[in-house]
Design a protein around this motif. Structure first.
Motif, PDB file in Angstrom:
ATOM      1  N   LEU A 178       0.828  -1.210   0.000  1.00 39.63           N
ATOM      2  CA  LEU A 178       0.000   0.000   0.000  1.00 39.63           C
ATOM      3  C   LEU A 178       0.863   1.261   0.000  1.00 39.63           C
ATOM      4  N   LEU A 179       1.659   1.407   1.050  1.00 38.47           N
ATOM      5  CA  LEU A 179       2.349   2.691   1.245  1.00 38.47           C
ATOM      6  C   LEU A 179       3.536   2.858   0.300  1.00 38.47           C
ATOM      7  N   GLY A 180       4.190   1.755  -0.038  1.00 41.48           N
ATOM      8  CA  GLY A 180       5.320   1.844  -0.969  1.00 41.48           C
ATOM      9  C   GLY A 180       4.868   2.370  -2.327  1.00 41.48           C
ATOM     10  N   ALA A 181       3.738   1.867  -2.806  1.00 45.39           N
ATOM     11  CA  ALA A 181       3.233   2.307  -4.114  1.00 45.39           C
ATOM     12  C   ALA A 181       2.757   3.758  -4.058  1.00 45.39           C
ATOM     13  N   LEU A 182       2.092   4.131  -2.963  1.00 45.01           N
ATOM     14  CA  LEU A 182       1.619   5.526  -2.835  1.00 45.01           C
ATOM     15  C   LEU A 182       2.805   6.497  -2.806  1.00 45.01           C
ATOM     16  N   LYS A 183       3.812   6.116  -2.061  1.00 40.81           N
ATOM     17  CA  LYS A 183       5.036   6.917  -1.912  1.00 40.81           C
ATOM     18  C   LYS A 183       5.753   7.081  -3.253  1.00 40.81           C
ATOM     19  N   TRP A 184       5.817   6.000  -3.997  1.00 39.88           N
ATOM     20  CA  TRP A 184       6.489   6.037  -5.298  1.00 39.88           C
ATOM     21  C   TRP A 184       5.691   6.869  -6.311  1.00 39.88           C
ATOM     22  N   SER A 185       4.394   6.624  -6.381  1.00 39.02           N
ATOM     23  CA  SER A 185       3.580   7.285  -7.414  1.00 39.02           C
ATOM     24  C   SER A 185       3.228   8.721  -7.043  1.00 39.02           C
ATOM     25  N   PHE A 186       3.089   8.984  -5.753  1.00 40.37           N
ATOM     26  CA  PHE A 186       2.717  10.331  -5.292  1.00 40.37           C
ATOM     27  C   PHE A 186       3.675  10.751  -4.178  1.00 40.37           C
ATOM     28  N   PRO A 187       4.909  11.122  -4.530  1.00 44.11           N
ATOM     29  CA  PRO A 187       5.928  11.367  -3.495  1.00 44.11           C
ATOM     30  C   PRO A 187       5.504  12.372  -2.430  1.00 44.11           C
ATOM     31  N   ALA A 188       4.603  13.304  -2.769  1.00 42.09           N
ATOM     32  CA  ALA A 188       4.176  14.297  -1.766  1.00 42.09           C
ATOM     33  C   ALA A 188       3.549  13.628  -0.545  1.00 42.09           C
ATOM     34  N   LEU A 189       2.961  12.452  -0.729  1.00 45.83           N
ATOM     35  CA  LEU A 189       2.304  11.778   0.408  1.00 45.83           C
ATOM     36  C   LEU A 189       3.309  11.236   1.426  1.00 45.83           C
ATOM     37  N   THR A 190       4.580  11.192   1.042  1.00 49.33           N
ATOM     38  CA  THR A 190       5.607  10.745   1.992  1.00 49.33           C
ATOM     39  C   THR A 190       5.626  11.640   3.230  1.00 49.33           C
ATOM     40  N   THR A 191       5.367  12.928   3.030  1.00 51.76           N
ATOM     41  CA  THR A 191       5.293  13.873   4.159  1.00 51.76           C
ATOM     42  C   THR A 191       4.265  13.421   5.192  1.00 51.76           C
ATOM     43  N   ASP A 192       3.094  12.991   4.707  1.00 49.03           N
ATOM     44  CA  ASP A 192       2.042  12.522   5.618  1.00 49.03           C
ATOM     45  C   ASP A 192       2.520  11.303   6.405  1.00 49.03           C
ATOM     46  N   MET A 193       3.235  10.408   5.713  1.00 43.78           N
ATOM     47  CA  MET A 193       3.718   9.188   6.376  1.00 43.78           C
ATOM     48  C   MET A 193       4.786   9.530   7.417  1.00 43.78           C
ATOM     49  N   LYS A 194       5.664  10.456   7.061  1.00 45.59           N
ATOM     50  CA  LYS A 194       6.710  10.865   8.018  1.00 45.59           C
ATOM     51  C   LYS A 194       6.081  11.426   9.279  1.00 45.59           C
ATOM     52  N   GLU A 195       5.031  12.183   9.109  1.00 41.36           N
ATOM     53  CA  GLU A 195       4.381  12.816  10.253  1.00 41.36           C
ATOM     54  C   GLU A 195       3.586  11.818  11.092  1.00 41.36           C
ATOM     55  N   SER A 196       2.807  10.954  10.410  1.00 42.32           N
ATOM     56  CA  SER A 196       1.829  10.142  11.146  1.00 42.32           C
ATOM     57  C   SER A 196       2.290   8.726  11.443  1.00 42.32           C
ATOM     58  N   CYS A 197       3.264   8.215  10.679  1.00 41.80           N
ATOM     59  CA  CYS A 197       3.679   6.820  10.929  1.00 41.80           C
ATOM     60  C   CYS A 197       5.155   6.610  10.585  1.00 41.80           C
ATOM     61  N   PRO A 198       6.045   7.342  11.288  1.00 41.63           N
ATOM     62  CA  PRO A 198       7.473   7.273  10.956  1.00 41.63           C
ATOM     63  C   PRO A 198       8.061   5.857  11.033  1.00 41.63           C
ATOM     64  N   ASN A 199       7.648   5.085  12.026  1.00 45.05           N
ATOM     65  CA  ASN A 199       8.226   3.740  12.158  1.00 45.05           C
ATOM     66  C   ASN A 199       7.693   2.782  11.105  1.00 45.05           C
ATOM     67  N   VAL A 200       6.427   2.955  10.757  1.00 46.79           N
ATOM     68  CA  VAL A 200       5.860   2.117   9.696  1.00 46.79           C
ATOM     69  C   VAL A 200       6.505   2.500   8.360  1.00 46.79           C
ATOM     70  N   LEU A 201       6.741   3.783   8.147  1.00 46.18           N
ATOM     71  CA  LEU A 201       7.413   4.224   6.920  1.00 46.18           C
ATOM     72  C   LEU A 201       8.799   3.590   6.810  1.00 46.18           C
ATOM     73  N   SER A 202       9.479   3.523   7.921  1.00 49.92           N
ATOM     74  CA  SER A 202      10.814   2.927   7.875  1.00 49.92           C
ATOM     75  C   SER A 202      10.729   1.418   7.633  1.00 49.92           C
ATOM     76  N   LEU A 203       9.693   0.764   8.154  1.00 43.54           N
ATOM     77  CA  LEU A 203       9.438  -0.656   7.829  1.00 43.54           C
ATOM     78  C   LEU A 203       9.252  -0.823   6.314  1.00 43.54           C
ATOM     79  N   VAL A 204       8.421   0.030   5.734  1.00 47.12           N
ATOM     80  CA  VAL A 204       8.138  -0.048   4.295  1.00 47.12           C
ATOM     81  C   VAL A 204       9.441   0.083   3.496  1.00 47.12           C
TER      82      VAL A 204
END
Lengths: 231, 231
Positions: A163-189
């Protein structure tokens, strides 16, 4: 060949089983969904109303519904959590991912995004989903290591990555949301995307498809929201 | 008390676990979803974004996402199919039911029905879903006996009953569609609704709630479509 996945040539819902099969080192191919859908989708054994369909080549059996495909593959290839209650929390996480796919595409393009609705989604709803993943991973994930269950990779880590890997790749701006709301899950991804089988799969897919995500008018709508927000 | 189910006081998605728990003879109560949602839904252990939430009273653990709740309860209370591939076909059937809940409410009332869209839904889409259930049940169901798996009741029979039994009760005109597209599954639903625990549960619920289904504007919209079709 172990499996065929009947799906469209976009990441979206198909990348869930494709990433799992890449991790498990299975032999698979993607077959265009039009070979089975909609015309013959009711005439196969165990029919289904919409792609993806997984064909188990050895048993010649079909299964559709992405979360069911994920659990079936995970059960076969040792990617379920060890204990029964965790198995169903893993399923809940896959269902959450599936709901986010519905929501970000306004239920497969039933409506297009408006600035107001996109803003609400991003501010309240998407961040709520992300915080929920972070809370569930809370005890077991940190910035450099960990998985959702049992200290080893499972269908839960693979689904959240799909889910998040594809969103991050296709819509890089959404990475900001992940950094803010789920930093540890982002690092897992990020860690899961670097695992050898998955890395090779994504490299090939991203070279072929570029930034495409779910295609169609609804992808254009998401892109126009992101460009008008200017970040 | 074995379980609490946090949900609204309507059948819709909540009847899936309620019917399962009635069949299994469990002690449960329904608690209004507003006790947990939306305010504290992120602060419980294993948070979730939307009802229903199941609380296992003995373990003090929450789980949301209806299909995950169903599989968890079925796994605990001996209502899963015996063999692993069938377990995931049962899950697929629950996911199909969940998709039909989305579709019949236009994704929880995101849009209201128009005559044109309702006609298309009923003629093509709903009948396709029903035919699919009939095909999957084909070998094991007949007009007077049978279950989806292993000759005994499972989460699959209970889920299809929770879906079609409630639709049939709240919108009797839809029984015609079921008779046409899935006669054997319809007869399964009627048999399951007569099982003692479920019969008592439904009798009490239907006395209390009358014909209410999912409530709100979208229920009014479905009713206005059915009355304008005059059957």
């Amino acid at each position: 060949m172990d499996y065929q996945l009947f799906y469209w040539n976009v990441p979206f819902r198909g990348n869930f089983p494709l990433i799992l099969m890449s991790e498990a080192g299975l032999k698979f191919e993607v077959v265009d969904a039009s070979k089975i859908y909609p015309d013959s989708s009711l005439s196969i054994i165990c029919p289904g109303v919409a792609p993806p369909y997984l064909l188990d080549c050895k048993e010649n059996k079909y299964l559709n519904q992405m979360p069911a495909i994920m659990m079936h593959l995970a059960s076969r290839h040792n990617l379920l959590p060890k204990n029964s209650p965790d198995v169903w929390v893993a399923l809940k996480l896959i269902l959450d991912c599936n709901d986010i796919l519905y929501e970000i595409t306004r239920y497969h393009g039933m409506e297009m995004w408006t600035s107001q609705k996109w803003k609400e989604f991003r501010t309240y709803r998407f961040s709520k989903w992300l915080k929920q993943f972070e809370t569930i991973g809370y005890e077991r994930l940190d910035k450099t290591s960990g998985f959702f269950f049992d200290g080893k990779i499972s269908v839960a880590d693979l689904s959240v990555t799909a889910l998040l890997g594809a969103l991050k790749w296709s819509f890089p701006a959404l990475t900001t949301d992940m950094k803010e709301s789920c930093p540890n899950v982002l690092s897992l991804v990020e860690r899961v995307e670097k695992r050898e089988g998955i890395k090779q799969f994504l490299k090939k897919q991203r070279k072929e498809l570029g930034k495409e995500y779910c295609s169609g008018q609804i992808e254009d709508s998401i892109r126009s929201m992101l460009s008008s927000q200017a970040h």
